[in-house]
Scaffold this motif. Structure first.
Motif, PDB file in Angstrom:
ATOM      1  N   SER A  67       4.667  11.075  -3.329  1.00  0.00           N
ATOM      2  CA  SER A  67       3.769   9.945  -3.600  1.00  0.00           C
ATOM      3  C   SER A  67       4.016   9.382  -4.992  1.00  0.00           C
ATOM      4  O   SER A  67       3.989   8.160  -5.205  1.00  0.00           O
ATOM      5  N   THR A  73      -6.057   2.560  -7.538  1.00  0.00           N
ATOM      6  CA  THR A  73      -5.923   3.840  -6.861  1.00  0.00           C
ATOM      7  C   THR A  73      -7.177   4.154  -6.055  1.00  0.00           C
ATOM      8  O   THR A  73      -8.284   4.206  -6.611  1.00  0.00           O
ATOM      9  N   LYS A 110       7.113   7.238  -4.893  1.00  0.00           N
ATOM     10  CA  LYS A 110       6.862   5.952  -4.236  1.00  0.00           C
ATOM     11  C   LYS A 110       6.035   5.023  -5.126  1.00  0.00           C
ATOM     12  O   LYS A 110       6.290   3.808  -5.178  1.00  0.00           O
ATOM     13  N   CYS A 164       6.180   2.359   2.679  1.00  0.00           N
ATOM     14  CA  CYS A 164       4.825   1.901   2.351  1.00  0.00           C
ATOM     15  C   CYS A 164       4.390   0.835   3.354  1.00  0.00           C
ATOM     16  O   CYS A 164       5.206   0.265   4.078  1.00  0.00           O
ATOM     17  N   GLU A 165       3.093   0.551   3.375  1.00  0.00           N
ATOM     18  CA  GLU A 165       2.576  -0.512   4.229  1.00  0.00           C
ATOM     19  C   GLU A 165       2.602  -1.840   3.473  1.00  0.00           C
ATOM     20  O   GLU A 165       2.476  -1.875   2.244  1.00  0.00           O
ATOM     21  N   ARG A 196       0.843  -1.205   0.000  1.00  0.00           N
ATOM     22  CA  ARG A 196       0.000   0.000   0.000  1.00  0.00           C
ATOM     23  C   ARG A 196       0.878   1.253   0.000  1.00  0.00           C
ATOM     24  O   ARG A 196       1.603   1.501   0.957  1.00  0.00           O
ATOM     25  N   VAL A 197       0.763   2.013  -1.067  1.00  0.00           N
ATOM     26  CA  VAL A 197       1.512   3.257  -1.208  1.00  0.00           C
ATOM     27  C   VAL A 197       0.648   4.403  -0.691  1.00  0.00           C
ATOM     28  O   VAL A 197      -0.427   4.664  -1.248  1.00  0.00           O
ATOM     29  N   PRO A 198       1.076   5.113   0.360  1.00  0.00           N
ATOM     30  CA  PRO A 198       0.268   6.236   0.834  1.00  0.00           C
ATOM     31  C   PRO A 198       0.284   7.368  -0.184  1.00  0.00           C
ATOM     32  O   PRO A 198       1.330   7.698  -0.751  1.00  0.00           O
ATOM     33  N   ILE A 199      -0.883   7.950  -0.436  1.00  0.00           N
ATOM     34  CA  ILE A 199      -0.988   9.027  -1.424  1.00  0.00           C
ATOM     35  C   ILE A 199      -1.347  10.332  -0.721  1.00  0.00           C
ATOM     36  O   ILE A 199      -2.374  10.428  -0.044  1.00  0.00           O
ATOM     37  N   VAL A 200      -0.495  11.300  -0.888  1.00  0.00           N
ATOM     38  CA  VAL A 200      -0.794  12.675  -0.496  1.00  0.00           C
ATOM     39  C   VAL A 200      -1.156  13.411  -1.779  1.00  0.00           C
ATOM     40  O   VAL A 200      -0.395  13.394  -2.754  1.00  0.00           O
ATOM     41  N   THR A 245      -6.705   7.641  -0.723  1.00  0.00           N
ATOM     42  CA  THR A 245      -5.492   7.949   0.045  1.00  0.00           C
ATOM     43  C   THR A 245      -4.377   6.931  -0.134  1.00  0.00           C
ATOM     44  O   THR A 245      -3.366   7.000   0.564  1.00  0.00           O
ATOM     45  N   GLU A 246      -4.536   5.983  -1.048  1.00  0.00           N
ATOM     46  CA  GLU A 246      -3.483   4.985  -1.228  1.00  0.00           C
ATOM     47  C   GLU A 246      -3.588   4.325  -2.589  1.00  0.00           C
ATOM     48  O   GLU A 246      -4.660   4.257  -3.197  1.00  0.00           O
TER      49      GLU A 246
END
Length: 489
Positions: free
Chosen positions: A318, A355, A321, A390-391, A190-194, A358-359
């Protein structure tokens, strides 16, 4: 051989295949098909069990003369992979699969057929409904969520079964007897998205990868077919060198166990950069055409202006990543067996990119016939996530199915095949997840095999089933059941 569906469905196996094809049964949407199986069993006064995972177990007594033969467990799964061609109008939540015949093959109309594993369900129902087929006592178990997590098999209560001889009907090659398979796990990155506001004076463009063959991530991984998610990562990385753009969406693939055929990226560009991007996309089209000329000759990349719903763009952090994750997550064959020529030992498939607000969720299907190697792939995938911030989770773990050199049921099927066809059946192992490993772990001493008819391009809209092979395998299966009074109880 069969000129129409009406004629084909006079055969009991294809009658029941047609009936279940009317019921949506994508993984996670099995309530209707599970209830159908329950009604089927109860209408015939057979012992019928539906558990909390919606697995269905139907038991049928032995026919006269087979009372002393050992109880046989027959197993398949009710769910199917739901994929459709671009432009095909089909709602997998409510629409039936539309069947069609081409020569000796059965297809669906623009969608997956669901022969994987509707054939097993059809065989089981035809056997349970018949009153003229000799057989031992039967315990038929049809499981849920095999295509996503094997959650149904993992949830089965072993206390429901008396049998210790197990016939799985989830194989895809006629004339072959499967005796061993890989274990697996689903790895989720899981890629955090800002998100940031889109710059002024930009327009939305979509880059689409199409024309890949895809396929089952276990059965087709050795074909070297292009993975749309990995290719999109390379393309976006290549574009980032000297071309400023923002990412709004990244999506590709529908199932972790299917090699993704399609991927889309919605990016934002300033007007002056759009022409340069189009040129670079054309360069990448030529690169992929060259690289995949043998495995995926129809690959193409489309670049077009679109009107996207504005949700902001990925921040530069983001974006870095996301692209790095697509580039660095392990994919494809990781090791080959040194004992069985041509057998993939370990692999992983980056099957889904999705997508959310937020991730960015990236799902991989990890497989190996050696547990320590499966764990190694998972660990390396976790390290990528750790390095990028990332998670990472790995779950839906299921065991490998080891070869049993002393299998009585394998020997019986080998003998019957030679008697019926005058040639030996091929004994094989596969790099795919088969529920036999789970049942072998739950039921100590289980003696298991797997068989099935020829089917092609499973997990894709080009999936098709060989009709004569389906009938041949059915007749072979019945001949083997007839011989089972010779087995020791």
């Amino acid at each position: 051989m069969y000129g129409s569906l009406e004629e084909l469905t006079q055969h009991p196996v294809f009658h029941y295949f047609s009936e279940i094809s009317k019921i949506p049964r994508g993984s996670g949407n099995e309530k209707a098909i599970s209830d159908f199986l329950v009604r089927f069993g109860k209408e015939r006064d057979l012992v019928t069990i539906q558990d909390e995972a919606l697995n269905v177990i139907i038991k049928k007594p032995a026919t006269p003369g087979y009372e002393q033969a050992p109880t046989i467990i027959i197993q398949g799964h009710m769910d199917m992979v739901c994929e459709k061609n671009e432009g095909t109008v089909h709602d997998f939540q409510k629409d039936p699969i539309r069947l069609k015949i081409k020569g000796d093959m059965l297809y669906a109309s623009g969608t997956t057929l669901g022969a994987d594993n509707g054939v097993a369900v059809a065989y089981a129902l035809a056997l349970l409904a018949a009153d003229d087929i000799p057989h031992p006592a039967l315990e038929v178990v049809i499981t849920t969520e095999e295509e996503t997590s094997m959650g149904g098999a993992l949830a089965v209560d072993p206390g429901h079964f008396d049998g210790r001889i197990f016939i799985n009907l989830d194989s895809e090659e006629d004339g072959k007897l499967l005796v061993s398979s890989a274990g697996g796990s689903k790895a989720v990155h899981r890629v955090p998205i800002v998100r940031e506001e889109a710059p002024e004076d930009t327009a939305d463009y979509r880059i689409s990868i199409r024309g890949l063959k895809g396929g089952h991530s276990g059965m087709s991984i050795q074909e070297g077919r292009g993975n749309a998610n990995k290719l999109m990562g390379r393309l976006l990385y290549g574009l980032a060198a000297g071309l400023p753009y923002g990412i709004q969406q990244l999506n590709g693939g529908l199932a972790s166990n299917a090699i993704p055929r399609e991927a889309d990226a919605v990016i934002l560009l300033h007007g002056d950069d759009a022409k340069e991007c189009e040129v670079k996309v054309e360069e990448w089209r030529n690169i992929l055409k060259n690289e995949l000329r043998a495995s995926d000759p129809d690959v193409t990349i489309k670049f077009e202006k679109v009107t996207a719903a504005s949700a902001g763009i990925f921040s530069e952090g983001s974006k870095h990543k996301a692209i790095s994750s697509l580039m660095m997550i392990p994919n494809g064959i990781q090791s080959m067996s040194m004992e069985i020529e041509g057998l993939v030992e370990s692999s992983t498939n980056l099957g889904v990119a999705r997508t959310l607000d937020t991730e960015l969720v990236l799902e991989s299907d990890v497989r190996s016939s050696v547990k320590s190697l499966k764990d190694d792939i998972v660990n390396r995938s976790k390290l990528v996530a750790d390095v990028l911030g990332c998670e990472f989770t790995a779950d839906f773990d299921y065991p490998e199915w080891p070869y049993n050199p002393d299998s009585e049921i394998r020997q019986l099927f080998e003998k019957v095949y030679t008697k019926e066809h005058g040639t030996d059946i091929e004994v094989i192992a596969v790099h795919a997840g088969i529920e036999c490993g789970i049942f072998a772990e739950k039921l100590p001493g289980l003696d298991a095999i797997s068989l099935g008819p020829d089917m092609y391009n499973v997990h894709t809209p080009d999936e098709h089933l060989n009709i004569p092979s389906t009938i041949k395998t059915w007749e072979f299966f019945l001949a083997a059941l007839k011989e089972m009074k010779t087995l020791d109880d």
